[in-house]
Design a protein around this motif. Structure first.
Motif, PDB file in Angstrom:
ATOM      1  N   THR A 164       0.824  -1.210   0.000  1.00  0.00           N
ATOM      2  CA  THR A 164       0.000   0.000   0.000  1.00  0.00           C
ATOM      3  C   THR A 164       0.860   1.264   0.000  1.00  0.00           C
ATOM      4  O   THR A 164       0.510   2.257  -0.641  1.00  0.00           O
TER       5      THR A 164
ATOM      6  N   TYR B  10       2.157   1.698  -3.595  1.00  0.00           N
ATOM      7  CA  TYR B  10       1.113   2.189  -4.506  1.00  0.00           C
ATOM      8  C   TYR B  10       0.912   3.690  -4.326  1.00  0.00           C
ATOM      9  O   TYR B  10       0.957   4.455  -5.300  1.00  0.00           O
ATOM     10  N   ASP B  11       0.687   4.107  -3.093  1.00  0.00           N
ATOM     11  CA  ASP B  11       0.377   5.519  -2.861  1.00  0.00           C
ATOM     12  C   ASP B  11       1.561   6.418  -3.192  1.00  0.00           C
ATOM     13  O   ASP B  11       1.372   7.525  -3.704  1.00  0.00           O
TER      14      ASP B  11
ATOM     15  N   ALA C 126       1.513   6.947  -6.843  1.00  0.00           N
ATOM     16  CA  ALA C 126       0.280   7.545  -7.365  1.00  0.00           C
ATOM     17  C   ALA C 126       0.162   9.042  -7.064  1.00  0.00           C
ATOM     18  O   ALA C 126      -0.722   9.709  -7.607  1.00  0.00           O
TER      19      ALA C 126
ATOM     20  N   HIS D 282      -3.085   5.153 -12.401  1.00  0.00           N
ATOM     21  CA  HIS D 282      -3.358   3.841 -11.792  1.00  0.00           C
ATOM     22  C   HIS D 282      -2.781   2.718 -12.643  1.00  0.00           C
ATOM     23  O   HIS D 282      -2.117   1.810 -12.119  1.00  0.00           O
TER      24      HIS D 282
ATOM     25  N   VAL E 133       1.012   2.598 -12.331  1.00  0.00           N
ATOM     26  CA  VAL E 133       1.448   2.095 -11.022  1.00  0.00           C
ATOM     27  C   VAL E 133       1.280   0.583 -10.966  1.00  0.00           C
ATOM     28  O   VAL E 133       2.185  -0.145 -10.529  1.00  0.00           O
ATOM     29  N   MET E 134       0.136   0.103 -11.405  1.00  0.00           N
ATOM     30  CA  MET E 134      -0.120  -1.343 -11.336  1.00  0.00           C
ATOM     31  C   MET E 134       0.828  -2.128 -12.232  1.00  0.00           C
ATOM     32  O   MET E 134       1.240  -3.237 -11.891  1.00  0.00           O
TER      33      MET E 134
ATOM     34  N   MET F 273       4.038  -2.397 -10.286  1.00  0.00           N
ATOM     35  CA  MET F 273       3.892  -3.303  -9.148  1.00  0.00           C
ATOM     36  C   MET F 273       3.759  -4.758  -9.589  1.00  0.00           C
ATOM     37  O   MET F 273       4.285  -5.656  -8.925  1.00  0.00           O
TER      38      MET F 273
ATOM     39  N   SER G  37      -4.812  -6.049  -5.673  1.00  0.00           N
ATOM     40  CA  SER G  37      -5.263  -5.711  -7.027  1.00  0.00           C
ATOM     41  C   SER G  37      -6.782  -5.669  -7.107  1.00  0.00           C
ATOM     42  O   SER G  37      -7.355  -4.860  -7.852  1.00  0.00           O
TER      43      SER G  37
ATOM     44  N   ILE H 135      -8.027  -2.447  -4.667  1.00  0.00           N
ATOM     45  CA  ILE H 135      -7.765  -1.080  -5.141  1.00  0.00           C
ATOM     46  C   ILE H 135      -8.727  -0.660  -6.252  1.00  0.00           C
ATOM     47  O   ILE H 135      -9.017   0.531  -6.410  1.00  0.00           O
TER      48      ILE H 135
ATOM     49  N   ARG I   4      -8.078   4.840  -5.201  1.00  0.00           N
ATOM     50  CA  ARG I   4      -7.521   4.439  -6.496  1.00  0.00           C
ATOM     51  C   ARG I   4      -7.094   5.678  -7.261  1.00  0.00           C
ATOM     52  O   ARG I   4      -7.844   6.663  -7.333  1.00  0.00           O
TER      53      ARG I   4
END
Length: 200
Positions: free
Chosen positions: A147, A150-151, A154, A165, A168-169, A172, A189, A192, A198
């Motif tokens: 987490t 991700y943040d 983002a 998004h 980022v994905m 990851m 996955s 989010i 998101r």
């Protein structure tokens, strides 16, 4: 934030002032920590953590970057990339954070502080500070790693512009099995996609 466990309420209350202090030095980090806590809790619920584990996760995620209060401004607020010496200093924030939370000596602080210490370990063992790998990394620390990552990508920060998004994905997914626990990434996955946190 309210906790069913009174010891976690006390820990959060007594430590919240430090979060406010960090916010005066770096407001983006304080806001980031709040989002990471919310995202972590959502993943933790999907992992069927019990109430105590979930509250421990929320505390650790809320204060995962509190150790940055001990990082000099010329590094913490640097607008560009770190050199090797600066990066070595920045990496100490997880251990500083562990010491800060543990120093409260409140019930639950030792467990939460260990999660803070290990939130930059990597699933392949190449992280810091202890180079733990796989399931040797506490489950809740593995959740925070995802987490947090991700943040961080983002949102626009001094050293990079925000990724979408999808971008980022993609990063990851490429890091899954290296930085991230594959099973937890599969859960994240799903979580989010319907999360208000998101990215665009």
């Amino acid at each position: 934030m309210e906790f069913q466990n009174e010891s976690f309420n006390a820990l959060y209350t007594y430590t919240k002032a430090l979060s406010v202090a960090l916010g005066y030095r770096d407001e983006l980090t304080r806001l980031h920590s709040a989002r990471v806590s919310d995202l972590s809790a959502a993943v933790g619920m999907r992992c069927s953590l019990d109430d105590s584990e979930l509250e421990e996760l929320k505390i650790a995620a809320s204060f995962h970057d509190i150790g940055k209060i001990g990082i000099p401004d010329n590094i913490l607020l640097k607008p560009g990339s770190f050199n090797d010496a600066e990066w070595a200093v920045m990496k100490t924030h997880s251990v500083i954070g562990e010491k800060i939370i543990a120093a409260t000596e409140l019930e639950g602080s030792q467990r939460a502080s260990k999660l803070i210490r290990h939130h930059h370990e990597r699933f392949d063992g190449a992280g810091y500070p202890d180079r733990l790998a796989g399931e040797r990394i506490p489950l809740c620390a593995r959740i925070i790693t995802i987490t947090d990552n991700y943040d961080a990508m983002a949102m626009t920060r001094k050293y990079h512009t925000a990724k979408s998004h999808a971008e980022v994905m993609e990063v990851m997914r490429n890091e899954t099995g290296k930085k991230h626990d594959p099973e937890l990434m599969a859960i994240f996955s799903e979580v989010i996609e319907s999360s208000p946190l998101r990215a665009a």
